[in-house]
Scaffold this motif. Structure first.
Motif, PDB file in Angstrom:
ATOM      1  N   PRO A 154     -34.307  -8.745  65.480  1.00 31.17           N
ATOM      2  CA  PRO A 154     -35.912  -7.337  65.816  1.00 31.17           C
ATOM      3  C   PRO A 154     -35.726  -6.385  65.604  1.00 31.17           C
ATOM      4  O   PRO A 154     -36.659  -5.814  64.238  1.00 31.17           O
ATOM      5  CB  PRO A 154     -36.672  -8.414  66.896  1.00 31.17           C
ATOM      6  CG  PRO A 154     -35.962  -9.174  67.673  1.00 31.17           C
ATOM      7  CD  PRO A 154     -34.399  -9.549  66.853  1.00 31.17           C
ATOM      8  N   PHE A 177     -40.534 -14.353  63.045  1.00 31.74           N
ATOM      9  CA  PHE A 177     -40.882 -12.837  62.746  1.00 31.74           C
ATOM     10  C   PHE A 177     -41.608 -12.223  60.889  1.00 31.74           C
ATOM     11  O   PHE A 177     -42.193 -11.671  60.909  1.00 31.74           O
ATOM     12  CB  PHE A 177     -39.724 -12.662  63.337  1.00 31.74           C
ATOM     13  CG  PHE A 177     -39.828 -10.895  63.711  1.00 31.74           C
ATOM     14  CD1 PHE A 177     -40.289 -10.054  64.645  1.00 31.74           C
ATOM     15  CD2 PHE A 177     -39.671 -10.065  62.446  1.00 31.74           C
ATOM     16  CE1 PHE A 177     -39.778  -8.846  64.966  1.00 31.74           C
ATOM     17  CE2 PHE A 177     -39.717  -8.850  62.553  1.00 31.74           C
ATOM     18  CZ  PHE A 177     -39.925  -7.185  64.311  1.00 31.74           C
ATOM     19  N   ASN A 208     -45.346 -10.981  60.403  1.00 28.03           N
ATOM     20  CA  ASN A 208     -45.369  -9.228  60.344  1.00 28.03           C
ATOM     21  C   ASN A 208     -45.453  -8.694  58.833  1.00 28.03           C
ATOM     22  O   ASN A 208     -45.577  -7.355  58.452  1.00 28.03           O
ATOM     23  CB  ASN A 208     -44.126  -8.584  61.117  1.00 28.03           C
ATOM     24  CG  ASN A 208     -44.083  -9.084  62.408  1.00 28.03           C
ATOM     25  OD1 ASN A 208     -44.429  -7.715  63.425  1.00 28.03           O
ATOM     26  ND2 ASN A 208     -42.957 -10.267  63.229  1.00 28.03           N
TER      27      ASN A 208
END
Ligand code: 1GP
Length: 242
Positions: free
Chosen positions: A26, A60, A64
């Motif tokens: 991340p 993720f 995002n």
């Protein structure tokens, strides 16, 4: 419109960023997403990660940002319903039956149940002046750098078998990208979109692949080392827009 229809109807070249969730996390993904411009789409996959890493990374990216996320599976565990589509790769340059059809059979029921868009993709590994993980993992001989005839024949066979994309691959982190004359030669006779990746680490190399006829250029390693290269690569691709 499906992801593939979007690619086929797009008159301009595209940049895809490959994220390997077995090698990055991340922290890296956040820096990529903070850049002033994003690529046309993301690809998720690599030679080491499994289902958990693939799902985490894909989720993720979907949570995002708004660009499509396409699976680029290094093995049959790298599958998740969170992606927009999957490049179902068949390694046509090699003669390893598992990578031509074996893994596909093992993953077929699961893929069918997931309901994501499946894009049959002819995957052609090209000699890169060294050795890459895909070469080692696949245990196959790549197409010679000067063997334009074999590259074209293999790409045409993929197209004739109904594959929707042809991917010329020098391998992740390749010392040398796919040669320009090979891209030109394959592109001349191809009706389906051409993806080129492996060892592209600068705007210049990206530009050369596009000028030779690549419809989509894939960059992974160079952005793992320097995510801030992304805007320059996006600008390079937009300069090739019709
Ligand atoms: C590898 O073509 C992709 O499968 C991208 O290669 O990581 O060298 O950019 P790089």
């Amino acid at each position: 419109m499906s992801f593939l229809e979007g690619i086929c109807s797009c008159k301009s070249p595209q940049l895809a960023v490959l994220i390997d969730p077995g090698k990055t996390g991340p922290e890296h993904w956040k820096i990529l997403l903070q850049q002033s411009v994003l690529p046309h789409f993301f690809m998720v996959g690599g030679s080491t990660g499994g289902q958990k890493e693939t799902e985490f990374c894909t989720s993720f990216l979907k949570d995002n940002q708004s660009k499509p996320v396409v699976l680029f599976p290094g093995n049959e565990t790298q599958i998740t319903s969170h992606a927009d589509a999957i490049f179902l790769l068949s390694l046509l340059s090699g003669r390893n039956p598992d990578l031509l059809i074996g893994k596909h059979i093992r993953a077929a029921e699961q893929l069918d149940a997931l309901g994501i868009e499946i894009i049959p993709t002819a995957y052609l590994l090209v000699e890169n002046g060294g050795s890459s993980s895909v070469q080692q993992v696949s245990q196959t001989t790549p197409i010679g750098r000067n063997d334009n005839k074999l590259a074209l024949q293999t790409a045409l066979a993929g197209q004739q078998l109904g594959m929707k994309l042809i991917y010329l691959e020098a391998g992740s982190g390749a010392p040398l990208p796919v040669p320009v004359p090979m891209i030109q030669n394959v592109k001349l006779r191809l009706r389906v979109p051409l993806i080129v990746g492996g060892g592209i680490s600068s705007g210049k190399q990206c530009s050369e692949a596009l000028a030779a006829g690549a419809d989509i250029v894939v960059v992974g390693n160079a952005l793992e080392k320097n995510p801030e290269l992304l805007p320059a690569l996006v600008n390079t691709v937009s300069r090739h827009e019709n």
